[in-house]
Design a protein around this motif. Structure first.
Motif, PDB file in Angstrom:
ATOM      1  N   GLY A  91      81.121  36.798  30.023  1.00 39.42           N
ATOM      2  CA  GLY A  91      80.363  36.822  31.277  1.00 39.42           C
ATOM      3  C   GLY A  91      81.227  37.074  32.478  1.00 39.42           C
ATOM      4  O   GLY A  91      82.442  37.102  32.371  1.00 39.42           O
ATOM      5  N   GLY A  92      80.639  37.293  33.553  1.00 32.11           N
ATOM      6  CA  GLY A  92      79.258  37.372  33.941  1.00 32.11           C
ATOM      7  C   GLY A  92      78.692  38.785  33.805  1.00 32.11           C
ATOM      8  O   GLY A  92      79.212  39.645  33.096  1.00 32.11           O
ATOM      9  N   GLU A  93      77.642  38.978  34.584  1.00 28.72           N
ATOM     10  CA  GLU A  93      76.831  40.180  34.459  1.00 28.72           C
ATOM     11  C   GLU A  93      77.639  41.469  34.602  1.00 28.72           C
ATOM     12  O   GLU A  93      77.529  42.366  33.769  1.00 28.72           O
ATOM     13  CB  GLU A  93      75.705  40.166  35.495  1.00 28.72           C
ATOM     14  CG  GLU A  93      74.807  41.372  35.405  1.00 28.72           C
ATOM     15  CD  GLU A  93      73.714  41.385  36.457  1.00 28.72           C
ATOM     16  OE1 GLU A  93      72.721  42.106  36.243  1.00 28.72           O
ATOM     17  OE2 GLU A  93      73.831  40.676  37.487  1.00 28.72           O
ATOM     18  N   SER A  94      78.455  41.588  35.622  1.00 38.06           N
ATOM     19  CA  SER A  94      79.199  42.845  35.826  1.00 38.06           C
ATOM     20  C   SER A  94      80.245  43.061  34.739  1.00 38.06           C
ATOM     21  O   SER A  94      80.506  44.196  34.336  1.00 38.06           O
ATOM     22  CB  SER A  94      79.838  42.895  37.212  1.00 38.06           C
ATOM     23  OG  SER A  94      80.796  41.876  37.370  1.00 38.06           O
ATOM     24  N   VAL A  95      80.827  41.985  34.238  1.00 42.75           N
ATOM     25  CA  VAL A  95      81.808  42.106  33.157  1.00 42.75           C
ATOM     26  C   VAL A  95      81.099  42.536  31.871  1.00 42.75           C
ATOM     27  O   VAL A  95      81.592  43.391  31.132  1.00 42.75           O
ATOM     28  CB  VAL A  95      82.592  40.790  32.951  1.00 42.75           C
ATOM     29  CG1 VAL A  95      83.668  40.968  31.884  1.00 42.75           C
ATOM     30  CG2 VAL A  95      83.216  40.319  34.253  1.00 42.75           C
ATOM     31  N   TYR A  96      79.929  41.970  31.601  1.00 41.63           N
ATOM     32  CA  TYR A  96      79.129  42.405  30.453  1.00 41.63           C
ATOM     33  C   TYR A  96      78.778  43.882  30.569  1.00 41.63           C
ATOM     34  O   TYR A  96      78.907  44.651  29.629  1.00 41.63           O
ATOM     35  CB  TYR A  96      77.819  41.615  30.354  1.00 41.63           C
ATOM     36  CG  TYR A  96      77.924  40.221  29.800  1.00 41.63           C
ATOM     37  CD1 TYR A  96      78.732  39.924  28.706  1.00 41.63           C
ATOM     38  CD2 TYR A  96      77.164  39.200  30.345  1.00 41.63           C
ATOM     39  CE1 TYR A  96      78.780  38.645  28.188  1.00 41.63           C
ATOM     40  CE2 TYR A  96      77.214  37.911  29.836  1.00 41.63           C
ATOM     41  CZ  TYR A  96      78.030  37.640  28.759  1.00 41.63           C
ATOM     42  OH  TYR A  96      78.076  36.374  28.240  1.00 41.63           O
ATOM     43  N   ARG A  97      78.292  44.277  31.745  1.00 41.48           N
ATOM     44  CA  ARG A  97      77.853  45.660  31.957  1.00 41.48           C
ATOM     45  C   ARG A  97      78.994  46.641  31.650  1.00 41.48           C
ATOM     46  O   ARG A  97      78.800  47.646  30.992  1.00 41.48           O
ATOM     47  CB  ARG A  97      77.355  45.828  33.391  1.00 41.48           C
ATOM     48  CG  ARG A  97      76.646  47.122  33.648  1.00 41.48           C
ATOM     49  CD  ARG A  97      75.894  47.142  34.961  1.00 41.48           C
ATOM     50  NE  ARG A  97      74.999  46.027  35.185  1.00 41.48           N
ATOM     51  CZ  ARG A  97      73.837  45.823  34.565  1.00 41.48           C
ATOM     52  NH1 ARG A  97      73.435  46.682  33.660  1.00 41.48           N
ATOM     53  NH2 ARG A  97      73.092  44.771  34.835  1.00 41.48           N
ATOM     54  N   GLU A  98      80.181  46.316  32.124  1.00 43.26           N
ATOM     55  CA  GLU A  98      81.327  47.180  31.866  1.00 43.26           C
ATOM     56  C   GLU A  98      81.738  47.136  30.394  1.00 43.26           C
ATOM     57  O   GLU A  98      82.045  48.165  29.789  1.00 43.26           O
ATOM     58  CB  GLU A  98      82.514  46.767  32.741  1.00 43.26           C
ATOM     59  CG  GLU A  98      83.728  47.639  32.546  1.00 43.26           C
ATOM     60  CD  GLU A  98      84.917  47.231  33.401  1.00 43.26           C
ATOM     61  OE1 GLU A  98      85.996  47.816  33.186  1.00 43.26           O
ATOM     62  OE2 GLU A  98      84.795  46.340  34.263  1.00 43.26           O
ATOM     63  N   SER A  99      81.715  45.958  29.802  1.00 40.73           N
ATOM     64  CA  SER A  99      82.235  45.808  28.438  1.00 40.73           C
ATOM     65  C   SER A  99      81.397  46.540  27.399  1.00 40.73           C
ATOM     66  O   SER A  99      81.944  47.119  26.459  1.00 40.73           O
ATOM     67  CB  SER A  99      82.381  44.338  28.063  1.00 40.73           C
ATOM     68  OG  SER A  99      81.127  43.709  27.951  1.00 40.73           O
TER      69      SER A  99
END
Length: 176
Positions: A91-99
Protein backbone atom coordinates in the motif's frame (compact mmCIF):
# COMPACT_ATOMS: atom_id res chain seq x y z
CA UNK A 1 -4.63 -10.23 9.00
CA UNK A 2 -3.52 -13.80 9.67
CA UNK A 3 -3.47 -14.54 5.92
CA UNK A 4 -1.63 -11.27 5.16
CA UNK A 5 0.96 -11.96 7.84
CA UNK A 6 1.54 -15.53 6.65
CA UNK A 7 1.87 -14.60 2.98
CA UNK A 8 4.21 -11.66 3.57
CA UNK A 9 6.33 -13.42 6.24
CA UNK A 10 6.87 -16.86 4.68
CA UNK A 11 10.10 -17.02 2.71
CA UNK A 12 10.64 -19.32 -0.24
CA UNK A 13 14.37 -19.61 0.48
CA UNK A 14 14.91 -19.92 4.26
CA UNK A 15 18.70 -19.84 4.20
CA UNK A 16 21.09 -17.82 2.10
CA UNK A 17 24.06 -19.61 0.54
CA UNK A 18 25.09 -23.02 1.89
CA UNK A 19 27.09 -22.64 5.07
CA UNK A 20 25.69 -19.18 5.69
CA UNK A 21 23.52 -19.05 8.79
CA UNK A 22 21.82 -15.80 7.79
CA UNK A 23 18.06 -16.25 7.51
CA UNK A 24 16.36 -14.43 4.67
CA UNK A 25 13.31 -12.22 5.15
CA UNK A 26 10.70 -10.81 2.82
CA UNK A 27 10.46 -7.05 2.35
CA UNK A 28 7.15 -5.23 2.65
CA UNK A 29 7.15 -2.00 0.65
CA UNK A 30 4.67 0.75 1.51
CA UNK A 31 4.11 4.46 1.28
CA UNK A 32 4.88 6.50 4.37
CA UNK A 33 1.17 7.15 5.07
CA UNK A 34 0.47 3.41 5.09
CA UNK A 35 3.42 2.84 7.43
CA UNK A 36 2.28 5.56 9.83
CA UNK A 37 -1.30 4.13 9.82
CA UNK A 38 -0.03 0.86 11.28
CA UNK A 39 -0.71 1.07 15.02
CA UNK A 40 2.58 1.83 16.82
CA UNK A 41 2.50 -1.44 18.79
CA UNK A 42 2.55 -3.40 15.47
CA UNK A 43 5.12 -1.18 13.78
CA UNK A 44 7.42 -2.30 12.29
CA UNK A 45 5.71 -5.43 10.96
CA UNK A 46 7.60 -8.27 12.62
CA UNK A 47 9.62 -10.89 10.76
CA UNK A 48 9.75 -8.70 7.63
CA UNK A 49 12.01 -5.96 6.35
CA UNK A 50 9.88 -2.81 6.48
CA UNK A 51 10.50 -0.45 3.55
CA UNK A 52 8.95 3.00 3.32
CA UNK A 53 8.54 5.14 0.20
CA UNK A 54 8.45 8.93 0.45
CA UNK A 55 9.42 11.72 -1.89
CA UNK A 56 9.50 14.30 0.91
CA UNK A 57 10.55 12.70 4.23
CA UNK A 58 14.12 13.46 5.22
CA UNK A 59 14.77 10.46 7.46
CA UNK A 60 13.65 6.87 7.69
CA UNK A 61 10.70 6.53 10.10
CA UNK A 62 11.40 4.76 13.39
CA UNK A 63 11.35 0.99 12.98
CA UNK A 64 11.60 0.96 9.19
CA UNK A 65 14.72 -0.67 7.75
CA UNK A 66 14.92 1.40 4.57
CA UNK A 67 13.40 4.44 2.93
CA UNK A 68 13.44 5.12 -0.80
CA UNK A 69 12.15 7.97 -2.97
CA UNK A 70 10.49 5.65 -5.51
CA UNK A 71 9.20 2.13 -6.00
CA UNK A 72 11.69 1.60 -8.82
CA UNK A 73 14.61 2.58 -6.58
CA UNK A 74 13.34 0.27 -3.83
CA UNK A 75 12.89 -2.73 -6.13
CA UNK A 76 16.23 -2.18 -7.82
CA UNK A 77 18.13 -1.95 -4.52
CA UNK A 78 16.27 -4.62 -2.54
CA UNK A 79 16.57 -7.14 -5.39
CA UNK A 80 20.35 -7.07 -4.99
CA UNK A 81 20.42 -7.72 -1.23
CA UNK A 82 21.19 -11.35 -0.34
CA UNK A 83 19.15 -11.17 2.88
CA UNK A 84 15.92 -10.32 1.01
CA UNK A 85 13.82 -13.15 -0.40
CA UNK A 86 10.57 -11.75 -1.85
CA UNK A 87 9.19 -8.24 -2.26
CA UNK A 88 5.58 -7.42 -1.34
CA UNK A 89 3.91 -4.08 -2.02
CA UNK A 90 1.35 -3.48 0.73
CA UNK A 91 0.00 0.00 0.00
CA UNK A 92 -1.15 2.67 -0.42
CA UNK A 93 -3.20 3.41 -3.47
CA UNK A 94 -0.56 5.14 -5.62
CA UNK A 95 2.06 2.50 -4.80
CA UNK A 96 -0.42 -0.25 -5.76
CA UNK A 97 -1.31 1.56 -8.98
CA UNK A 98 2.34 1.76 -10.00
CA UNK A 99 3.22 -1.76 -8.88
CA UNK A 100 0.53 -3.65 -10.83
CA UNK A 101 1.73 -2.09 -14.10
CA UNK A 102 5.35 -3.12 -13.58
CA UNK A 103 6.36 -6.05 -15.80
CA UNK A 104 8.14 -7.69 -12.84
CA UNK A 105 4.91 -7.86 -10.77
CA UNK A 106 4.15 -11.57 -10.91
CA UNK A 107 1.30 -11.99 -8.40
CA UNK A 108 -1.49 -9.93 -6.87
CA UNK A 109 -2.93 -11.19 -3.58
CA UNK A 110 -6.30 -9.48 -3.29
CA UNK A 111 -9.05 -9.87 -0.71
CA UNK A 112 -12.47 -8.85 -2.02
CA UNK A 113 -14.81 -7.85 0.80
CA UNK A 114 -18.54 -8.21 0.18
CA UNK A 115 -19.64 -4.94 1.80
CA UNK A 116 -20.07 -1.27 1.04
CA UNK A 117 -17.48 0.51 3.13
CA UNK A 118 -17.11 4.29 3.18
CA UNK A 119 -13.54 4.94 2.06
CA UNK A 120 -11.60 7.29 -0.18
CA UNK A 121 -8.78 5.04 -1.40
CA UNK A 122 -9.08 2.00 -3.65
CA UNK A 123 -7.01 -0.78 -5.14
CA UNK A 124 -6.82 -0.30 -8.93
CA UNK A 125 -8.90 -2.49 -11.22
CA UNK A 126 -6.99 -5.63 -12.17
CA UNK A 127 -6.37 -5.69 -15.94
CA UNK A 128 -7.67 -9.11 -16.93
CA UNK A 129 -5.81 -8.90 -20.25
CA UNK A 130 -2.58 -8.94 -18.19
CA UNK A 131 -3.51 -11.05 -15.16
CA UNK A 132 -5.47 -14.28 -14.67
CA UNK A 133 -7.38 -15.12 -11.47
CA UNK A 134 -6.02 -18.48 -10.39
CA UNK A 135 -8.77 -18.72 -7.76
CA UNK A 136 -11.44 -18.63 -10.50
CA UNK A 137 -12.74 -22.11 -11.33
CA UNK A 138 -12.86 -21.28 -15.06
CA UNK A 139 -9.09 -20.63 -15.24
CA UNK A 140 -7.28 -23.78 -16.40
CA UNK A 141 -3.59 -22.89 -16.16
CA UNK A 142 -1.49 -26.11 -16.10
CA UNK A 143 0.37 -25.07 -12.92
CA UNK A 144 -2.67 -23.55 -11.17
CA UNK A 145 -3.05 -26.20 -8.45
CA UNK A 146 0.68 -26.16 -7.68
CA UNK A 147 0.65 -22.37 -7.22
CA UNK A 148 -2.51 -22.36 -5.10
CA UNK A 149 -1.02 -25.11 -2.92
CA UNK A 150 2.29 -23.22 -2.64
CA UNK A 151 0.54 -20.17 -1.18
CA UNK A 152 -2.20 -22.16 0.60
CA UNK A 153 -4.95 -19.81 -0.55
CA UNK A 154 -8.17 -20.42 1.43
CA UNK A 155 -10.96 -21.42 -0.95
CA UNK A 156 -14.45 -19.98 -1.22
CA UNK A 157 -16.18 -17.27 0.75
CA UNK A 158 -14.85 -16.66 4.26
CA UNK A 159 -16.79 -14.95 7.06
CA UNK A 160 -15.38 -13.08 10.02
CA UNK A 161 -17.06 -10.59 12.36
CA UNK A 162 -20.11 -10.48 10.11
CA UNK A 163 -18.12 -9.67 6.96
CA UNK A 164 -17.91 -12.00 3.97
CA UNK A 165 -14.79 -11.97 1.82
CA UNK A 166 -12.87 -14.06 -0.68
CA UNK A 167 -9.15 -14.37 -1.30
CA UNK A 168 -8.00 -14.03 -4.91
CA UNK A 169 -4.61 -14.79 -6.41
CA UNK A 170 -3.93 -13.12 -9.73
CA UNK A 171 -0.90 -14.09 -11.77
CA UNK A 172 0.59 -12.13 -14.63
CA UNK A 173 -0.13 -14.04 -17.83
CA UNK A 174 3.20 -15.28 -19.21
CA UNK A 175 4.45 -12.91 -21.90
CA UNK A 176 2.27 -9.96 -20.77
Amino acid sequence: MEFFSRITSTVSTPLAEAGDDQVKKNAVIMGITTYMCIPPRFRPLKDRVNVVLSRTARETPAGASYMFRSLSEAVETLSTLPEIDQLFVIGGESVYRESVTRPDAEFIFLTRIDADIDCDRFFPEVDMSVYEDLTDDSVTAPDKEEILKRFDIPEGVQTENGLSYKFHLYRRIPGK
